[in-house]
Motif scaffolding. Structure first.
Motif, PDB file in Angstrom:
ATOM      1  N   ILE A 180      50.844  47.314  36.219  1.00  0.00           N
ATOM      2  CA  ILE A 180      49.643  46.501  36.425  1.00  0.00           C
ATOM      3  C   ILE A 180      49.803  45.752  37.747  1.00  0.00           C
ATOM      4  CG2 ILE A 180      48.142  44.737  35.464  1.00  0.00           C
ATOM      5  CD1 ILE A 180      48.310  47.231  33.757  1.00  0.00           C
ATOM      6  N   LYS A 181      49.020  46.162  38.740  1.00  0.00           N
ATOM      7  CA  LYS A 181      49.108  45.532  40.053  1.00  0.00           C
ATOM      8  C   LYS A 181      47.995  44.507  40.290  1.00  0.00           C
ATOM      9  CE  LYS A 181      51.246  49.595  42.236  1.00  0.00           C
ATOM     10  NZ  LYS A 181      51.108  50.601  43.316  1.00  0.00           N
ATOM     11  N   THR A 182      46.792  44.839  39.856  1.00  0.00           N
ATOM     12  CA  THR A 182      45.637  43.974  40.120  1.00  0.00           C
ATOM     13  C   THR A 182      44.969  43.597  38.808  1.00  0.00           C
ATOM     14  OG1 THR A 182      45.282  45.151  42.204  1.00  0.00           O
ATOM     15  CG2 THR A 182      43.504  43.720  41.422  1.00  0.00           C
ATOM     16  N   SER A 183      44.741  42.317  38.647  1.00  0.00           N
ATOM     17  CA  SER A 183      44.113  41.798  37.432  1.00  0.00           C
ATOM     18  C   SER A 183      42.821  41.077  37.802  1.00  0.00           C
ATOM     19  CB  SER A 183      45.061  40.843  36.701  1.00  0.00           C
ATOM     20  OG  SER A 183      44.448  40.306  35.546  1.00  0.00           O
ATOM     21  N   ALA A 184      41.773  41.343  37.038  1.00  0.00           N
ATOM     22  CA  ALA A 184      40.480  40.693  37.268  1.00  0.00           C
ATOM     23  C   ALA A 184      40.198  39.707  36.136  1.00  0.00           C
ATOM     24  CB  ALA A 184      39.363  41.723  37.349  1.00  0.00           C
ATOM     25  N   ILE A 185      39.620  38.559  36.493  1.00  0.00           N
ATOM     26  CA  ILE A 185      39.217  37.548  35.519  1.00  0.00           C
ATOM     27  C   ILE A 185      37.724  37.303  35.704  1.00  0.00           C
ATOM     28  CG2 ILE A 185      39.492  35.166  34.742  1.00  0.00           C
ATOM     29  CD1 ILE A 185      42.354  35.248  35.735  1.00  0.00           C
ATOM     30  N   VAL A 186      36.950  37.591  34.662  1.00  0.00           N
ATOM     31  CA  VAL A 186      35.515  37.309  34.672  1.00  0.00           C
ATOM     32  C   VAL A 186      35.338  35.911  34.087  1.00  0.00           C
ATOM     33  CG1 VAL A 186      33.234  38.042  33.933  1.00  0.00           C
ATOM     34  CG2 VAL A 186      34.994  39.752  34.388  1.00  0.00           C
ATOM     35  N   LEU A 187      35.031  34.949  34.935  1.00  0.00           N
ATOM     36  CA  LEU A 187      34.906  33.552  34.520  1.00  0.00           C
ATOM     37  C   LEU A 187      33.428  33.209  34.331  1.00  0.00           C
ATOM     38  CD1 LEU A 187      36.221  30.785  34.019  1.00  0.00           C
ATOM     39  CD2 LEU A 187      36.093  30.358  36.486  1.00  0.00           C
ATOM     40  N   ILE A 188      33.050  32.887  33.093  1.00  0.00           N
ATOM     41  CA  ILE A 188      31.657  32.574  32.763  1.00  0.00           C
ATOM     42  C   ILE A 188      31.551  31.075  32.490  1.00  0.00           C
ATOM     43  CG2 ILE A 188      29.706  33.071  31.238  1.00  0.00           C
ATOM     44  CD1 ILE A 188      31.022  35.728  30.562  1.00  0.00           C
ATOM     45  N   THR A 189      30.792  30.374  33.308  1.00  0.00           N
ATOM     46  CA  THR A 189      30.568  28.933  33.143  1.00  0.00           C
ATOM     47  C   THR A 189      29.067  28.659  33.231  1.00  0.00           C
ATOM     48  OG1 THR A 189      30.827  28.515  35.517  1.00  0.00           O
ATOM     49  CG2 THR A 189      32.819  28.386  34.168  1.00  0.00           C
TER      50      THR A 189
END
Length: 293
Positions: free
Chosen positions: A74-83
């Motif tokens: 796992i090289k790249t991690s995405a975080i979908v931040l919903i506010t």
């Protein structure tokens, strides 16, 4: 000691603030009922979708669909931040932002590159001030949203994952529990891996068997992308309901604080007025005594 006019102006200002907070509480209450109804109607569909897909994925492996493939590195991690787009809802947004940044720091410490997909103005502003890259920023998306928004975000995330630009995706949102509780949640949606069944589980819990048509491969191609979009839309619905509930609580607390402040200022006003009257009486008595003398 402040003058009577200053105290009167402060009392009037606090009373006007109370009117505003009370009106905002009523508006948030109306919006919250609508948002709560939407998430309560959508949750059974999302839960059954998750259950059915888990059963379907348990009989498949990574070769059946790229979204099921668990990559070795796992090289790249995405975080979908919903506010939310707006503030005045207490610490609701700060809790989700704190969780998103904490998760990003953990993944960075593991040697992964973190990219953010931000939905909502508050999250966009927080990520812009941080050291992390914001691949997508939708600052005014949560004011008026529908499944089309979840579809657009989901398509971008899926394309990046299939192109090898992302290796895992996590959604951070505020889960609506009840009026007094909204919990920040971090849900991993990619890669899609079925839950491991415990050997100690009772056999009665897994009696249900499903027969699927067409074949599993065709169903996975259709349902896996939709699963990502459903989870994103659920996060948006939960965040919206949680935002209005948190704003109701914050405005209710602000209204009560205004009442306390008016009470304290009224006490100060009475004391100031009493001191002014006493001072005037002393001047009159002193003048009368001087005339008599």
């Amino acid at each position: 000691m402040p003058s009577l006019k200053d105290v009167e102006l402060k009392i009037k200002g606090v009373k006007k603030t109370k009117q505003i907070t009370k009106a905002m509480n009523m508006v948030a209450s109306a919006k919250m009922r609508s948002a709560q109804d939407r998430i309560e109607r959508f949750r059974p569909y999302a839960d059954k979708f998750y259950e059915m897909l888990g059963d379907l994925a348990s009989g498949a492996d990574g070769s059946d669909h790229p979204l099921l493939e668990v990559r070795e590195e796992i090289k790249t991690s995405a975080i979908v931040l919903i506010t939310s787009d707006r503030g005045l809802c207490g610490s609701f947004n700060s809790h989700m932002i704190r969780m998103g940044l904490k998760l990003a720091a953990q993944k960075t410490a593991e040697g992964k590159t973190v990219k953010f997909y931000c939905v909502g103005k508050k999250g966009c502003e927080a990520v812009r001030k941080s050291e992390y890259e914001a691949v997508m920023s939708l600052p005014d998306a949560m004011s008026h949203y529908d499944f089309g928004l979840a579809n657009n975000v989901g398509m971008d995330v899926i394309k990046a994952y299939l192109a090898g630009e992302l290796d895992e995706v996590t959604v951070v949102y505020g889960k609506f529990i009840n009026m007094a509780r909204q919990d920040p949640i971090a849900l991993e949606v990619l890669p899609i891996a079925p839950e491991e069944k415990s050997e100690e589980a009772e056999p009665a819990q897994s009696n249900a068997e499903y027969i699927y048509e067409p074949e599993v491969g065709g169903l996975l191609a259709e349902l896996l992308p939709r699963f990502i979009k459903v989870q994103l839309y659920r996060g948006m619905l939960d965040t919206s309901a949680s935002e209005h509930a948190a704003r109701m609580a914050a405005m209710d607390n602000a209204t009560k604080a205004c009442d306390d402040l008016v009470e304290n200022l009224t006490l100060v006003y009475n004391k100031t007025r009493q001191a002014s009257i006493t001072s005037d009486l002393m001047d009159i008595v002193s003048g009368a005594e001087a005339l008599n003398g």
